[in-house]
Design an enzyme around this catalytic site. Structure first.
Site: not given
Ligand code: UD1
Length: 354
Positions: A202
């Site tokens: 991820h």
């Molecule tokens: C975040 C953390 C990372 C951790 C990871 C665990 C930061 C910078 N990164 O990364 O350290 O390892 O979580 O999972 O805080 N999304 C969904 N549904 C959700 C959550 C996210 O669809 O419930 C999608 C969002 O649309 C987004 C992407 O996932 O495009 C990334 O989500 P984001 O919260 O920015 O960071 P992670 O990549 O999950």
């Protein structure tokens, strides 16, 4: 004493579970969920399965670019902190929710304690690395999971504020492993015990560049056993955008698993392939060989003890690395004895109780 925990992303819910339990009867505990992760499988199931009390506040911040997401949290958290007036704010790990909470608290003179302090990748391209370094330097109490973390904090001039408590994810893993031994759990469809790999990908460095993501998926698809790919929403969304088929070759595409199912899936696997921090450690604790698709790791003990091997630019080495023989047995416990949460609460009470 009133302790306010701020969580927002999946690994933080896991870390919160033993802390919430250890707080019972010892301190008033207020829980704030920023809403960074909001899908049922990324959030709600963790609260249910790990017996975490429902959050007192949910800011519902959701997804967004770093500035937008962190800024919305900062504004929301300031209001909550002014209303709740905690004696200390406890922040977890290295996500945008961690940094936002630390910043919101110090700006209005509320002490901050950072759980999982001192970890470093020394890779400034990772958003998590900025989050950790800034949070450590903003915090009043630094709770480190490892001696290596303590050493990093000392190097940065933070030794006086640091305490080694052990790793709270180890607390949870030991507890869940016992429950699994008593009850058992079925494996996901499409895999059989001992004959598959568990995989998660991820990190932005692996998902955001289409050529990189395609090369990783092709390497996984060519492995000699089924690859249970537990697809994070970020991976799914970017694969779709780039027109990459995740369910190809050996890959068995699957939704993210709830925590007990994940532990069960890892414990019964032939190996783990991941870019997650937590999973590297979980594989080690369950003595399952791990291959990490990153140039470096914060959990260096897993590599030093031979249970984790890093593969980054040269993906042609992935198959041979994943399929390597199991390393020599070890009874080393670099992540503590499963009682890190109690020590964390002891340190919080000793430092901040009035
Ligand atoms: C975040 C953390 C990372 C951790 C990871 C665990 C930061 C910078 N990164 O990364 O350290 O390892 O979580 O999972 O805080 N999304 C969904 N549904 C959700 C959550 C996210 O669809 O419930 C999608 C969002 O649309 C987004 C992407 O996932 O495009 C990334 O989500 P984001 O919260 O920015 O960071 P992670 O990549 O999950």
């Amino acid at each position: 004493m009133r302790i306010l925990s701020v969580v927002g992303a999946r690994p933080q819910f896991v870390k919160l579970a033993p802390i919430a339990k250890a707080m019972e009867g010892r301190a008033e505990h207020v829980i704030v969920h920023t809403g960074q992760h909001y899908d049922e499988l990324m959030s709600d199931v963790f609260f249910q399965d790990l017996g975490i009390p429902a959050p007192d506040y949910n800011l519902g911040v959701g997804s967004g670019k770093h500035g937008e997401q962190t800024g919305a949290m900062l504004a929301g958290l300031e209001k909550v902190l002014e209303e709740a007036q905690p004696d200390v704010v406890l922040v977890y790990g290295d996500t945008n929710s961690t940094l936002a909470a630390a910043l919101a608290a110090v700006k209005i003179h509320i002490p901050v304690a950072h759980l999982e302090a001192g970890l470093r990748s020394f890779n400034r391209r990772m958003p998590e690395e900025h989050n950790r370094v800034l949070t450590d330097h903003a915090s009043d109490l630094l709770l480190s999971p490892t001696q290596v973390g303590m050493d990093h904090l000392a190097t940065e001039g933070l030794a006086e504020r640091s305490r080694m408590v052990g790793d709270v994810m180890t607390d949870v893993l030991y507890r869940v492993r016992e429950q699994l031994a008593a009850q058992g759990q079925p494996l996901p469809d499409g895999v059989s015990a001992g004959n598959y790999y568990v995989c998660t990908i991820h990190r932005p460095d692996n998902t955001d560049d289409p050529a990189r993501l395609k090369a990783i998926v092709e390497s996984l698809a060519a492995l000699g056993k089924p690859v249970l790919l537990l697809a994070h929403p970020r991976l799914k969304a970017l694969a779709e955008t780039h027109g990459i088929d995740l369910a190809s070759g050996s890959i068995v595409l699957h939704e993210p698993l709830a925590y007990p199912q994940l532990v069960n899936a890892v414990a019964n696997s032939a190996g783990v392939v991941t870019d997650s921090g937590g999973l590297q450690k979980e594989a080690f604790l369950l003595r399952i060989p791990c291959t990490t698709i990153r140039p470096e790791t914060e959990w260096v003990e897993t590599v030093e003890l031979g249970w984790n091997v890093l593969v980054n630019s040269d993906l042609s080495k992935l198959a041979a690395t994943v399929e390597r023989p199991a390393p020599p047995a070890t009874d080393a416990t670099p992540y503590g004895d499963g009682h890190a949460a109690e020590r964390t609460v002891d340190a919080l009470l000793a430092t901040f109780a009035k």
